[in-house]
Write a protein that holds these residues in place. Structure first.
Motif, PDB file in Angstrom:
ATOM      1  N   TRP A 101       0.875  -1.173   0.000  1.00  0.00           N
ATOM      2  CA  TRP A 101       0.000   0.000   0.000  1.00  0.00           C
ATOM      3  C   TRP A 101       0.908   1.216   0.000  1.00  0.00           C
ATOM      4  O   TRP A 101       1.966   1.205   0.653  1.00  0.00           O
ATOM      5  CB  TRP A 101      -0.881   0.011   1.256  1.00  0.00           C
ATOM      6  CG  TRP A 101      -1.662   1.288   1.420  1.00  0.00           C
ATOM      7  CD1 TRP A 101      -2.922   1.533   0.952  1.00  0.00           C
ATOM      8  CD2 TRP A 101      -1.255   2.474   2.111  1.00  0.00           C
ATOM      9  NE1 TRP A 101      -3.305   2.806   1.300  1.00  0.00           N
ATOM     10  CE2 TRP A 101      -2.289   3.404   2.002  1.00  0.00           C
ATOM     11  CE3 TRP A 101      -0.081   2.844   2.784  1.00  0.00           C
ATOM     12  CZ2 TRP A 101      -2.224   4.676   2.559  1.00  0.00           C
ATOM     13  CZ3 TRP A 101       0.000   4.115   3.338  1.00  0.00           C
ATOM     14  CH2 TRP A 101      -1.076   5.012   3.224  1.00  0.00           C
ATOM     15  N   ALA A 102       0.536   2.250  -0.744  1.00  0.00           N
ATOM     16  CA  ALA A 102       1.373   3.439  -0.802  1.00  0.00           C
ATOM     17  C   ALA A 102       0.523   4.695  -0.837  1.00  0.00           C
ATOM     18  O   ALA A 102      -0.645   4.674  -1.244  1.00  0.00           O
ATOM     19  CB  ALA A 102       2.275   3.393  -2.027  1.00  0.00           C
ATOM     20  N   ALA A 103       1.141   5.789  -0.398  1.00  0.00           N
ATOM     21  CA  ALA A 103       0.506   7.110  -0.437  1.00  0.00           C
ATOM     22  C   ALA A 103       1.529   8.125  -0.917  1.00  0.00           C
ATOM     23  O   ALA A 103       2.715   8.027  -0.588  1.00  0.00           O
ATOM     24  CB  ALA A 103       0.005   7.501   0.953  1.00  0.00           C
ATOM     25  N   MET A 104       1.058   9.080  -1.687  1.00  0.00           N
ATOM     26  CA  MET A 104       1.892  10.207  -2.107  1.00  0.00           C
ATOM     27  C   MET A 104       1.139  11.465  -1.698  1.00  0.00           C
ATOM     28  O   MET A 104      -0.067  11.586  -1.935  1.00  0.00           O
ATOM     29  CB  MET A 104       2.104  10.204  -3.622  1.00  0.00           C
ATOM     30  CG  MET A 104       2.990  11.318  -4.132  1.00  0.00           C
ATOM     31  SD  MET A 104       4.733  11.124  -3.698  1.00  0.00           S
ATOM     32  CE  MET A 104       5.240   9.874  -4.892  1.00  0.00           C
ATOM     33  N   SER A 105       1.867  12.387  -1.063  1.00  0.00           N
ATOM     34  CA  SER A 105       1.246  13.657  -0.680  1.00  0.00           C
ATOM     35  C   SER A 105       2.233  14.786  -0.910  1.00  0.00           C
ATOM     36  O   SER A 105       3.450  14.582  -0.909  1.00  0.00           O
ATOM     37  CB  SER A 105       0.798  13.619   0.781  1.00  0.00           C
ATOM     38  OG  SER A 105       1.911  13.451   1.631  1.00  0.00           O
ATOM     39  N   VAL A 106       1.681  15.977  -1.105  1.00  0.00           N
ATOM     40  CA  VAL A 106       2.484  17.186  -1.299  1.00  0.00           C
ATOM     41  C   VAL A 106       1.962  18.242  -0.356  1.00  0.00           C
ATOM     42  O   VAL A 106       0.755  18.406  -0.191  1.00  0.00           O
ATOM     43  CB  VAL A 106       2.408  17.680  -2.767  1.00  0.00           C
ATOM     44  CG1 VAL A 106       3.030  19.065  -2.912  1.00  0.00           C
ATOM     45  CG2 VAL A 106       3.090  16.685  -3.693  1.00  0.00           C
ATOM     46  N   GLU A 107       2.897  18.955   0.272  1.00  0.00           N
ATOM     47  CA  GLU A 107       2.513  20.067   1.139  1.00  0.00           C
ATOM     48  C   GLU A 107       3.350  21.288   0.800  1.00  0.00           C
ATOM     49  O   GLU A 107       4.523  21.174   0.436  1.00  0.00           O
ATOM     50  CB  GLU A 107       2.676  19.701   2.614  1.00  0.00           C
ATOM     51  CG  GLU A 107       4.098  19.398   3.019  1.00  0.00           C
ATOM     52  CD  GLU A 107       4.246  18.997   4.471  1.00  0.00           C
ATOM     53  OE1 GLU A 107       3.774  19.748   5.342  1.00  0.00           O
ATOM     54  OE2 GLU A 107       4.843  17.938   4.714  1.00  0.00           O
ATOM     55  N   SER A 108       2.722  22.442   0.920  1.00  0.00           N
ATOM     56  CA  SER A 108       3.405  23.705   0.687  1.00  0.00           C
ATOM     57  C   SER A 108       4.210  24.070   1.930  1.00  0.00           C
ATOM     58  O   SER A 108       3.721  23.973   3.051  1.00  0.00           O
ATOM     59  CB  SER A 108       2.398  24.808   0.381  1.00  0.00           C
ATOM     60  OG  SER A 108       3.072  26.043   0.244  1.00  0.00           O
TER      61      SER A 108
END
Length: 153
Positions: A101-108
């Protein structure tokens, strides 16, 4: 005769999350345009020869073919372009992964600074080499995100 019941082979993996992240000197939106395209991971993973998609959006399938002949099929579980995060599950592969299972996230982090974080929970087919397996997964994610940094840097 026993009546058939609903069943599935898809199970969430157990284990510690392996996390890779990269900070880039660009806006979060620009970073998301690279790592937030489920169909576009070949832009920053040179080992990928081709990606083909079946369907679109949540529930779609991504088939990744690697230059070395390996194949991975993954299903997009969730996707939120505004929040800049997505999750997926590997449903078939030739890499020796039992479950992933994987997740990709981006934050400023500011006007021209952003962080991409790739979280992976995976189980090897060969439970006897868990340390080597974790090293392989961590190295793969770290290398991919380092390529993202170079692309956007």
């Amino acid at each position: 005769m026993r009546q058939l019941q609903p069943d599935t082979l898809i199970k969430n993996p157990q284990g510690k999350p392996l996390v890779s992240s990269v900070v880039t000197a660009c806006s979060a939106a620009n970073l998301w345009r690279v790592v937030g395209r489920f169909e576009g991971f070949d832009a920053f993973i040179p080992a990928l020869a081709r990606i083909t998609m079946t369907g679109s959006g949540v529930g779609s399938l991504r088939k990744k073919r690697f230059h070395d002949g390996n194949i991975v099929v993954e299903q997009l579980n969730s996707y939120d372009a505004l929040a800049m995060h997505m999750t997926w599950t590997t449903i078939y592969n030739t890499l020796g992964v039992a479950r992933l299972w994987a997740a990709m996230s981006v934050e400023s982090l500011g006007e021209n600074l952003a962080r991409a974080t790739w979280t992976i929970i995976a189980e090897p087919l060969d439970a006897g080499d868990k340390e080597g397996f974790e090293h392989f997964i961590q190295g793969f994610a770290d290398s991919a995100l380092d390529n993202v940094r170079r692309l956007l840097g």
